[in-house]
Design a protein around this motif. Structure first.
Motif, short mmCIF file in Angstrom:
data_model
loop_
_atom_site.label_atom_id
_atom_site.label_comp_id
_atom_site.label_asym_id
_atom_site.label_seq_id
_atom_site.Cartn_x
_atom_site.Cartn_y
_atom_site.Cartn_z
N CYS A 34 92.97 -0.77 52.37
CA CYS A 34 93.97 -1.56 53.08
C CYS A 34 93.45 -1.84 54.49
CB CYS A 34 95.30 -0.81 53.13
SG CYS A 34 96.64 -1.80 53.84
N TYR A 35 93.15 -3.11 54.75
CA TYR A 35 92.59 -3.53 56.03
C TYR A 35 93.69 -3.80 57.05
CZ TYR A 35 88.09 -4.08 53.77
OH TYR A 35 86.91 -3.84 53.11
N ASP A 64 88.75 -2.67 60.02
CA ASP A 64 88.85 -1.26 59.64
C ASP A 64 89.84 -1.10 58.49
OD1 ASP A 64 87.11 -0.11 61.61
OD2 ASP A 64 88.69 -0.45 63.09
N TRP A 65 89.55 -0.15 57.60
CA TRP A 65 90.47 0.07 56.48
C TRP A 65 90.72 1.54 56.24
CZ3 TRP A 65 88.25 2.86 52.56
CH2 TRP A 65 86.88 2.76 52.38
N GLY A 71 99.36 -0.84 45.70
CA GLY A 71 100.59 -1.58 45.78
C GLY A 71 101.36 -1.38 47.08
N SER A 72 100.88 -0.50 47.96
CA SER A 72 101.64 -0.23 49.19
C SER A 72 101.05 -0.91 50.42
CB SER A 72 101.73 1.27 49.43
OG SER A 72 100.46 1.81 49.73
N CYS A 73 99.88 -1.48 50.32
CA CYS A 73 99.19 -2.02 51.49
C CYS A 73 99.98 -3.13 52.17
CB CYS A 73 97.81 -2.53 51.09
SG CYS A 73 96.85 -3.19 52.48
N GLY A 77 101.99 -3.81 56.08
CA GLY A 77 101.54 -4.84 56.98
C GLY A 77 100.04 -5.09 56.95
N GLY A 78 99.35 -4.52 55.96
CA GLY A 78 97.90 -4.70 55.85
C GLY A 78 97.52 -5.72 54.80
#
Length: 83
Positions: A34-35, A64-65, A71-73, A77-78
């Protein structure tokens, strides 16, 4: 007798190691990169800005990740991805 103990210890170590290795891919399958959500110094890695984990200089840098549950990223807000 010493050879038998060494052989048993070696075999037991191999069995334990195989168990640990087989559990890791299953856990990784439930995660995604997740970025743009990592806080400074708390990233898992990055794309091209520095060598890797824990080196984020600013909060929420888009390069950065962090690994998060699949499914939560976007809810965080990522942007999910595999850059």
């Amino acid at each position: 007798m010493k050879q038998n103990k060494a052989l048993i210890a070696s075999a037991l170590g191999a069995v334990i190691a195989m168990g640990a290795l087989s559990a890791a891919p299953a856990a990784a399958a439930d995660k995604e990169k997740c970025y743009g959500i990592a806080q400074a110094g708390k990233n898992d890695c990055a794309s091209g800005t520095h060598s890797c984990a824990g080196q984020a200089k600013v909060d929420k840098d888009p390069a950065d990740w962090k690994y998060v549950a699949k499914g939560s990223c976007e809810k965080m807000g990522g942007k999910p991805g595999s850059k």
